[in-house]
Design a protein around this motif. Structure first.
Motif, PDB file in Angstrom:
ATOM      1  N   THR A 198      25.012  59.933  11.366  1.00  0.00           N
ATOM      2  CA  THR A 198      24.982  58.618  10.719  1.00  0.00           C
ATOM      3  C   THR A 198      24.600  57.538  11.716  1.00  0.00           C
ATOM      4  O   THR A 198      23.803  56.646  11.412  1.00  0.00           O
ATOM      5  CB  THR A 198      26.344  58.303  10.073  1.00  0.00           C
ATOM      6  N   ASP A 199      25.140  57.619  12.919  1.00  0.00           N
ATOM      7  CA  ASP A 199      24.816  56.648  13.969  1.00  0.00           C
ATOM      8  C   ASP A 199      23.335  56.715  14.329  1.00  0.00           C
ATOM      9  O   ASP A 199      22.675  55.678  14.448  1.00  0.00           O
ATOM     10  CB  ASP A 199      25.678  56.901  15.204  1.00  0.00           C
ATOM     11  N   THR A 200      22.813  57.910  14.472  1.00  0.00           N
ATOM     12  CA  THR A 200      21.394  58.084  14.791  1.00  0.00           C
ATOM     13  C   THR A 200      20.519  57.518  13.680  1.00  0.00           C
ATOM     14  O   THR A 200      19.547  56.803  13.938  1.00  0.00           O
ATOM     15  CB  THR A 200      21.071  59.579  15.005  1.00  0.00           C
ATOM     16  N   GLN A 201      20.883  57.817  12.451  1.00  0.00           N
ATOM     17  CA  GLN A 201      20.116  57.316  11.305  1.00  0.00           C
ATOM     18  C   GLN A 201      20.173  55.786  11.260  1.00  0.00           C
ATOM     19  O   GLN A 201      19.154  55.125  11.018  1.00  0.00           O
ATOM     20  CB  GLN A 201      20.681  57.900  10.018  1.00  0.00           C
ATOM     21  N   ALA A 202      21.331  55.214  11.501  1.00  0.00           N
ATOM     22  CA  ALA A 202      21.477  53.757  11.486  1.00  0.00           C
ATOM     23  C   ALA A 202      20.625  53.114  12.575  1.00  0.00           C
ATOM     24  O   ALA A 202      19.957  52.094  12.330  1.00  0.00           O
ATOM     25  CB  ALA A 202      22.946  53.376  11.655  1.00  0.00           C
ATOM     26  N   GLU A 203      20.625  53.681  13.772  1.00  0.00           N
ATOM     27  CA  GLU A 203      19.828  53.134  14.875  1.00  0.00           C
ATOM     28  C   GLU A 203      18.335  53.187  14.558  1.00  0.00           C
ATOM     29  O   GLU A 203      17.598  52.228  14.819  1.00  0.00           O
ATOM     30  CB  GLU A 203      20.119  53.887  16.175  1.00  0.00           C
ATOM     31  N   GLU A 204      17.889  54.305  14.000  1.00  0.00           N
ATOM     32  CA  GLU A 204      16.468  54.446  13.656  1.00  0.00           C
ATOM     33  C   GLU A 204      16.070  53.445  12.577  1.00  0.00           C
ATOM     34  O   GLU A 204      15.025  52.804  12.668  1.00  0.00           O
ATOM     35  CB  GLU A 204      16.175  55.872  13.194  1.00  0.00           C
ATOM     36  N   GLN A 205      16.911  53.302  11.557  1.00  0.00           N
ATOM     37  CA  GLN A 205      16.614  52.356  10.483  1.00  0.00           C
ATOM     38  C   GLN A 205      16.654  50.919  10.988  1.00  0.00           C
ATOM     39  O   GLN A 205      15.837  50.088  10.580  1.00  0.00           O
ATOM     40  CB  GLN A 205      17.585  52.543   9.322  1.00  0.00           C
ATOM     41  N   LEU A 206      17.583  50.621  11.882  1.00  0.00           N
ATOM     42  CA  LEU A 206      17.682  49.276  12.449  1.00  0.00           C
ATOM     43  C   LEU A 206      16.416  48.933  13.234  1.00  0.00           C
ATOM     44  O   LEU A 206      15.873  47.834  13.089  1.00  0.00           O
ATOM     45  CB  LEU A 206      18.912  49.169  13.346  1.00  0.00           C
ATOM     46  N   GLU A 207      15.958  49.848  14.040  1.00  0.00           N
ATOM     47  CA  GLU A 207      14.743  49.613  14.823  1.00  0.00           C
ATOM     48  C   GLU A 207      13.535  49.379  13.911  1.00  0.00           C
ATOM     49  O   GLU A 207      12.771  48.432  14.102  1.00  0.00           O
ATOM     50  CB  GLU A 207      14.484  50.803  15.738  1.00  0.00           C
ATOM     51  N   LEU A 208      13.393  50.216  12.896  1.00  0.00           N
ATOM     52  CA  LEU A 208      12.268  50.085  11.974  1.00  0.00           C
ATOM     53  C   LEU A 208      12.348  48.785  11.188  1.00  0.00           C
ATOM     54  O   LEU A 208      11.360  48.054  11.078  1.00  0.00           O
ATOM     55  CB  LEU A 208      12.235  51.281  11.018  1.00  0.00           C
ATOM     56  N   LEU A 209      13.511  48.470  10.649  1.00  0.00           N
ATOM     57  CA  LEU A 209      13.670  47.253   9.857  1.00  0.00           C
ATOM     58  C   LEU A 209      13.445  46.006  10.706  1.00  0.00           C
ATOM     59  O   LEU A 209      12.788  45.054  10.262  1.00  0.00           O
ATOM     60  CB  LEU A 209      15.059  47.223   9.213  1.00  0.00           C
ATOM     61  N   THR A 210      13.952  45.997  11.929  1.00  0.00           N
ATOM     62  CA  THR A 210      13.753  44.866  12.831  1.00  0.00           C
ATOM     63  C   THR A 210      12.268  44.657  13.100  1.00  0.00           C
ATOM     64  O   THR A 210      11.769  43.527  13.044  1.00  0.00           O
ATOM     65  CB  THR A 210      14.517  45.080  14.147  1.00  0.00           C
ATOM     66  N   GLN A 211      11.561  45.735  13.363  1.00  0.00           N
ATOM     67  CA  GLN A 211      10.123  45.655  13.616  1.00  0.00           C
ATOM     68  C   GLN A 211       9.384  45.133  12.387  1.00  0.00           C
ATOM     69  O   GLN A 211       8.521  44.258  12.496  1.00  0.00           O
ATOM     70  CB  GLN A 211       9.599  47.031  14.015  1.00  0.00           C
ATOM     71  N   GLN A 212       9.718  45.636  11.226  1.00  0.00           N
ATOM     72  CA  GLN A 212       9.053  45.198   9.989  1.00  0.00           C
ATOM     73  C   GLN A 212       9.316  43.722   9.711  1.00  0.00           C
ATOM     74  O   GLN A 212       8.405  42.980   9.329  1.00  0.00           O
ATOM     75  CB  GLN A 212       9.522  46.047   8.814  1.00  0.00           C
ATOM     76  N   MET A 213      10.549  43.297   9.887  1.00  0.00           N
ATOM     77  CA  MET A 213      10.891  41.898   9.638  1.00  0.00           C
ATOM     78  C   MET A 213      10.179  40.978  10.627  1.00  0.00           C
ATOM     79  O   MET A 213       9.685  39.915  10.243  1.00  0.00           O
ATOM     80  CB  MET A 213      12.404  41.703   9.705  1.00  0.00           C
ATOM     81  N   ALA A 214      10.119  41.377  11.881  1.00  0.00           N
ATOM     82  CA  ALA A 214       9.443  40.565  12.899  1.00  0.00           C
ATOM     83  C   ALA A 214       7.959  40.433  12.564  1.00  0.00           C
ATOM     84  O   ALA A 214       7.396  39.336  12.650  1.00  0.00           O
ATOM     85  CB  ALA A 214       9.634  41.169  14.280  1.00  0.00           C
ATOM     86  N   GLU A 215       7.334  41.514  12.171  1.00  0.00           N
ATOM     87  CA  GLU A 215       5.913  41.466  11.809  1.00  0.00           C
ATOM     88  C   GLU A 215       5.699  40.559  10.612  1.00  0.00           C
ATOM     89  O   GLU A 215       4.794  39.729  10.599  1.00  0.00           O
ATOM     90  CB  GLU A 215       5.401  42.875  11.496  1.00  0.00           C
ATOM     91  N   ARG A 216       6.547  40.704   9.603  1.00  0.00           N
ATOM     92  CA  ARG A 216       6.416  39.909   8.376  1.00  0.00           C
ATOM     93  C   ARG A 216       6.617  38.421   8.650  1.00  0.00           C
ATOM     94  O   ARG A 216       5.971  37.575   8.031  1.00  0.00           O
ATOM     95  CB  ARG A 216       7.419  40.415   7.342  1.00  0.00           C
ATOM     96  N   GLU A 217       7.472  38.099   9.620  1.00  0.00           N
ATOM     97  CA  GLU A 217       7.794  36.704   9.911  1.00  0.00           C
ATOM     98  C   GLU A 217       6.972  36.129  11.059  1.00  0.00           C
ATOM     99  O   GLU A 217       7.198  34.998  11.481  1.00  0.00           O
ATOM    100  CB  GLU A 217       9.287  36.577  10.196  1.00  0.00           C
ATOM    101  N   GLY A 218       6.032  36.895  11.578  1.00  0.00           N
ATOM    102  CA  GLY A 218       5.150  36.399  12.629  1.00  0.00           C
ATOM    103  C   GLY A 218       5.816  36.244  13.984  1.00  0.00           C
ATOM    104  O   GLY A 218       5.380  35.432  14.803  1.00  0.00           O
ATOM    105  N   VAL A 219       6.867  36.993  14.221  1.00  0.00           N
ATOM    106  CA  VAL A 219       7.554  36.950  15.514  1.00  0.00           C
ATOM    107  C   VAL A 219       6.932  38.050  16.367  1.00  0.00           C
ATOM    108  O   VAL A 219       7.238  39.223  16.209  1.00  0.00           O
ATOM    109  CB  VAL A 219       9.073  37.148  15.343  1.00  0.00           C
ATOM    110  N   ASN A 220       6.038  37.628  17.255  1.00  0.00           N
ATOM    111  CA  ASN A 220       5.236  38.597  18.002  1.00  0.00           C
ATOM    112  C   ASN A 220       5.110  38.189  19.464  1.00  0.00           C
ATOM    113  O   ASN A 220       5.737  37.223  19.908  1.00  0.00           O
ATOM    114  CB  ASN A 220       3.861  38.728  17.343  1.00  0.00           C
ATOM    115  N   GLU A 221       4.304  38.935  20.187  1.00  0.00           N
ATOM    116  CA  GLU A 221       4.119  38.670  21.617  1.00  0.00           C
ATOM    117  C   GLU A 221       3.454  37.310  21.868  1.00  0.00           C
ATOM    118  O   GLU A 221       3.714  36.680  22.888  1.00  0.00           O
ATOM    119  CB  GLU A 221       3.311  39.793  22.270  1.00  0.00           C
ATOM    120  N   GLU A 222       2.614  36.871  20.948  1.00  0.00           N
ATOM    121  CA  GLU A 222       1.987  35.555  21.103  1.00  0.00           C
ATOM    122  C   GLU A 222       3.045  34.456  21.069  1.00  0.00           C
ATOM    123  O   GLU A 222       3.008  33.523  21.873  1.00  0.00           O
ATOM    124  CB  GLU A 222       0.951  35.323  20.010  1.00  0.00           C
TER     125      GLU A 222
END
Length: 64
Positions: free
Chosen positions: A9-33
């Motif tokens: 469960t911990d592994t699954q939560a960490e993987e989902q957290l990483e993916l969701l964080t990345q998706q939200m950042a991309e959608r909101e324009g939070v990037n390296e620029e």
């Protein structure tokens, strides 16, 4: 048996957290620029994204 379940469960939560964080950042324009142009804003927005993503994961995976 319980330890295996909790570890999975911990592994699954960490993987989902990483993916969701990345998706939200991309959608909101939070990037390296943004990070290069305004590091403080980038940190604030990433903290907000991380907090919201954690709440989603808790609601969907842990408290479900």
């Amino acid at each position: 048996r319980l330890n295996t379940y909790l570890a999975d469960t911990d592994t699954q939560a960490e993987e989902q957290l990483e993916l969701l964080t990345q998706q939200m950042a991309e959608r909101e324009g939070v990037n390296e620029e943004l990070k290069a142009a305004n590091q403080m804003e980038w940190v604030q927005r990433m903290n907000s994204i991380q907090n919201r993503a954690e709440e989603v994961i808790k609601a969907e995976l842990i408290f479900a």
